[in-house]
Write a protein that holds these residues in place. Structure first.
Motif, PDB file in Angstrom:
ATOM      1  N   GLY A  41       0.833  -1.199   0.000  1.00 35.14           N
ATOM      2  CA  GLY A  41       0.000   0.000   0.000  1.00 35.14           C
ATOM      3  C   GLY A  41       0.861   1.240   0.000  1.00 35.14           C
ATOM      4  N   PHE A  42       0.367   2.291  -0.645  1.00 44.26           N
ATOM      5  CA  PHE A  42       1.103   3.562  -0.667  1.00 44.26           C
ATOM      6  C   PHE A  42       0.121   4.723  -0.735  1.00 44.26           C
ATOM      7  N   THR A  43       0.596   5.890  -0.355  1.00 51.41           N
ATOM      8  CA  THR A  43      -0.201   7.114  -0.402  1.00 51.41           C
ATOM      9  C   THR A  43      -0.099   7.724  -1.788  1.00 51.41           C
ATOM     10  N   SER A  45      -1.734  11.072  -4.297  1.00 49.46           N
ATOM     11  CA  SER A  45      -2.631  12.199  -4.589  1.00 49.46           C
ATOM     12  C   SER A  45      -2.938  12.244  -6.090  1.00 49.46           C
ATOM     13  N   ALA A  46      -2.137  11.538  -6.885  1.00 47.67           N
ATOM     14  CA  ALA A  46      -2.342  11.542  -8.342  1.00 47.67           C
ATOM     15  C   ALA A  46      -3.368  10.474  -8.719  1.00 47.67           C
ATOM     16  N   VAL A  47      -4.629  10.789  -8.454  1.00 52.76           N
ATOM     17  CA  VAL A  47      -5.766   9.883  -8.683  1.00 52.76           C
ATOM     18  C   VAL A  47      -6.886  10.726  -9.265  1.00 52.76           C
ATOM     19  N   LEU A  61       1.637   5.879 -10.426  1.00 58.91           N
ATOM     20  CA  LEU A  61       2.571   5.228  -9.497  1.00 58.91           C
ATOM     21  C   LEU A  61       3.999   5.330 -10.039  1.00 58.91           C
ATOM     22  N   ASN A  62       4.868   5.869  -9.193  1.00 62.74           N
ATOM     23  CA  ASN A  62       6.281   6.002  -9.565  1.00 62.74           C
ATOM     24  C   ASN A  62       6.897   4.602  -9.681  1.00 62.74           C
ATOM     25  N   ARG A  63       7.543   4.323 -10.820  1.00 57.36           N
ATOM     26  CA  ARG A  63       8.098   2.987 -11.014  1.00 57.36           C
ATOM     27  C   ARG A  63       9.281   2.707 -10.083  1.00 57.36           C
ATOM     28  N   SER A  64       9.832   3.747  -9.444  1.00 57.50           N
ATOM     29  CA  SER A  64      10.942   3.514  -8.518  1.00 57.50           C
ATOM     30  C   SER A  64      10.447   3.177  -7.108  1.00 57.50           C
ATOM     31  N   ALA A  65       9.145   3.230  -6.873  1.00 50.85           N
ATOM     32  CA  ALA A  65       8.612   2.914  -5.539  1.00 50.85           C
ATOM     33  C   ALA A  65       8.784   1.412  -5.276  1.00 50.85           C
ATOM     34  N   SER A  66       9.049   1.076  -4.013  1.00 53.07           N
ATOM     35  CA  SER A  66       9.259  -0.345  -3.664  1.00 53.07           C
ATOM     36  C   SER A  66       7.998  -1.161  -3.915  1.00 53.07           C
ATOM     37  N   GLY A  94       3.204   6.922   3.073  1.00 54.83           N
ATOM     38  CA  GLY A  94       3.949   7.735   2.116  1.00 54.83           C
ATOM     39  C   GLY A  94       5.439   7.708   2.386  1.00 54.83           C
ATOM     40  N   GLY A  95       5.852   6.972   3.420  1.00 55.69           N
ATOM     41  CA  GLY A  95       7.266   6.965   3.793  1.00 55.69           C
ATOM     42  C   GLY A  95       7.917   5.649   3.456  1.00 55.69           C
ATOM     43  N   LYS A  96       9.006   5.408   4.119  1.00 56.24           N
ATOM     44  CA  LYS A  96       9.783   4.190   3.852  1.00 56.24           C
ATOM     45  C   LYS A  96       9.499   3.134   4.914  1.00 56.24           C
ATOM     46  N   GLY A 163       0.573  20.401   2.679  1.00 61.43           N
ATOM     47  CA  GLY A 163       0.000  20.110   3.999  1.00 61.43           C
ATOM     48  C   GLY A 163      -1.402  19.547   3.882  1.00 61.43           C
ATOM     49  N   TYR A 164      -1.909  19.034   5.006  1.00 60.96           N
ATOM     50  CA  TYR A 164      -3.243  18.433   5.037  1.00 60.96           C
ATOM     51  C   TYR A 164      -4.297  19.477   5.396  1.00 60.96           C
ATOM     52  N   HIS A 165      -5.469  19.326   4.805  1.00 56.98           N
ATOM     53  CA  HIS A 165      -6.600  20.229   5.075  1.00 56.98           C
ATOM     54  C   HIS A 165      -7.870  19.402   5.139  1.00 56.98           C
TER      55      HIS A 165
HETATM   56  C1  LIG Z   1       0.708  13.285   0.235  1.00 58.10           C
HETATM   57  C2  LIG Z   1       1.487  12.304  -0.629  1.00 58.10           C
HETATM   58  C3  LIG Z   1       1.061  12.063  -1.920  1.00 58.10           C
HETATM   59  C4  LIG Z   1       1.762  11.159  -2.725  1.00 58.10           C
HETATM   60  C5  LIG Z   1       2.909  10.500  -2.226  1.00 58.10           C
HETATM   61  C6  LIG Z   1       3.340  10.748  -0.901  1.00 58.10           C
HETATM   62  C7  LIG Z   1       2.619  11.618  -0.113  1.00 58.10           C
HETATM   63  C8  LIG Z   1       3.062  11.849   1.319  1.00 58.10           C
HETATM   64  N1  LIG Z   1       3.593   9.624  -3.059  1.00 58.10           N
HETATM   65  C9  LIG Z   1       4.803   8.940  -2.591  1.00 58.10           C
HETATM   66  C10 LIG Z   1       4.472   7.496  -2.201  1.00 58.10           C
HETATM   67  O1  LIG Z   1       3.466   7.434  -1.224  1.00 58.10           O
HETATM   68  C11 LIG Z   1       5.698   6.782  -1.689  1.00 58.10           C
HETATM   69  O2  LIG Z   1       6.718   6.862  -2.627  1.00 58.10           O
HETATM   70  C12 LIG Z   1       5.254   5.370  -1.436  1.00 58.10           C
HETATM   71  O3  LIG Z   1       5.031   5.218  -0.056  1.00 58.10           O
HETATM   72  C13 LIG Z   1       6.176   4.343  -1.914  1.00 58.10           C
HETATM   73  O4  LIG Z   1       7.249   4.348  -1.058  1.00 58.10           O
HETATM   74  P1  LIG Z   1       8.074   3.030  -0.866  1.00 58.10           P
HETATM   75  O5  LIG Z   1       9.121   3.078  -1.931  1.00 58.10           O
HETATM   76  O6  LIG Z   1       7.109   1.918  -1.010  1.00 58.10           O
HETATM   77  O7  LIG Z   1       8.595   3.159   0.533  1.00 58.10           O
HETATM   78  C14 LIG Z   1       3.101   9.315  -4.303  1.00 58.10           C
HETATM   79  N2  LIG Z   1       3.739   8.404  -5.111  1.00 58.10           N
HETATM   80  C15 LIG Z   1       3.222   8.076  -6.317  1.00 58.10           C
HETATM   81  O8  LIG Z   1       3.796   7.242  -7.026  1.00 58.10           O
HETATM   82  N3  LIG Z   1       2.072   8.675  -6.770  1.00 58.10           N
HETATM   83  C16 LIG Z   1       1.399   9.611  -6.040  1.00 58.10           C
HETATM   84  O9  LIG Z   1       0.357  10.110  -6.457  1.00 58.10           O
HETATM   85  C17 LIG Z   1       1.933   9.959  -4.766  1.00 58.10           C
HETATM   86  N4  LIG Z   1       1.329  10.908  -3.993  1.00 58.10           N
END
Ligand SMILES: Cc1cc2c(cc1C)N(C[C@H](O)[C@H](O)[C@H](O)COP(=O)(O)O)c1[nH]c(=O)[nH]c(=O)c1N2
Ligand SMILES: NC(=O)c1ccc[n+]([C@@H]2O[C@H](COP(=O)([O-])OP(=O)(O)OC[C@H]3O[C@@H](n4cnc5c(N)ncnc54)[C@H](O)[C@@H]3O)[C@@H](O)[C@H]2O)c1
Length: 173
Positions: A41-43, A45-47, A61-66, A94-96, A163-165
């Protein structure tokens, strides 16, 4: 003011783009999957919504994400838009942080696809990934909605200006 007096940024590099994008408020979501490739699972905003026929949304989804290989291999996911009060959970996903620790912080349910539905999300979309388009560093996942669960009580959460709102429902104002 003439066009020559506008604060124009002529060369849009990565930092200028991000700085500008910070001005677009967006829902914050936890995207989950579970299946043969494991649970992740990951956070995000790009939805956003793509089409209502068939009901489809997209997730970038960033292809470099784990988590990337797990989503690619499972082929199913759930989009969980966060509610007011979910700020810490958003930061955790959203973290590691190790995956077990992320999922231990909330309660989950499952529908047909097996992807985790977050208890308390404003709505959950159980989806099948039908198409993947690679653009730059990211994969754009087209997600057809198989089923959804609504939560009619919670307030929303937005990510704006780094920031969050809270987004209050009409009837709570
Ligand atoms: C508020 C906010 C919004 C986003 C993210 C972070 C945060 C804090 N991240 C980053 C993403 O959550 C992060 O890279 C993942 O947790 C994957 O990290 P791991 O490599 O799995 O630790 C993120 N990554 C992504 O690929 N697409 C996105 O839309 C977002 N949006
Ligand atoms: N689409 C994304 O991948 C995305 C979106 C939001 C946040 N994030 C992650 O969260 C961190 C903190 O974000 P922030 O908003 O506090 O500050 P930031 O300055 O890093 O980003 C500002 C805005 O730029 C966009 N953005 C950031 N990284 C991006 C990327 N790699 N690809 C496409 N768009 C991107 C998002 O709209 C983000 O809200 C970022 O550095 C990034 O790692 C990623």
């Amino acid at each position: 003011m003439s066009v020559h007096e506008l604060p124009l940024v002529p060369n849009v590099d990565r930092d200028a783009f991000r700085h500008a994008m910070a001005r677009l408020g967006a829902a914050v979501n936890i995207i989950t999957t579970d299946g043969p490739a494991g649970r992740a699972g990951f956070t995000a905003s790009a939805v956003c919504s793509v089409t209502d026929t068939p009901p489809t949304l997209l997730v970038c989804l960033n292809r470099s994400a784990s988590v990337w290989p797990t989503f690619r291999d499972n082929g199913y996911l759930c989009v969980n838009p966060l509610a007011a009060g979910h700020e810490d959970l958003s930061t955790l996903f959203g973290g590691k942080t190790p995956m077990e620790q992320r999922f231990a912080a909330a309660n989950w349910h499952t529908l047909a696809s097996g992807s985790p539905l977050l208890e308390g999300a404003t709505v959950s979309f159980d989806c099948k990934i039908t198409q993947v388009v690679s653009v730059g560093t990211h994969d754009v996942l087209m997600c057809e909605v198989l089923a959804l669960v609504r939560n009619d009580d919670s307030h929303g959460l937005a990510w704006f200006d780094r920031g969050y709102h809270h987004l209050l429902r009409q009837d709570a104002r």
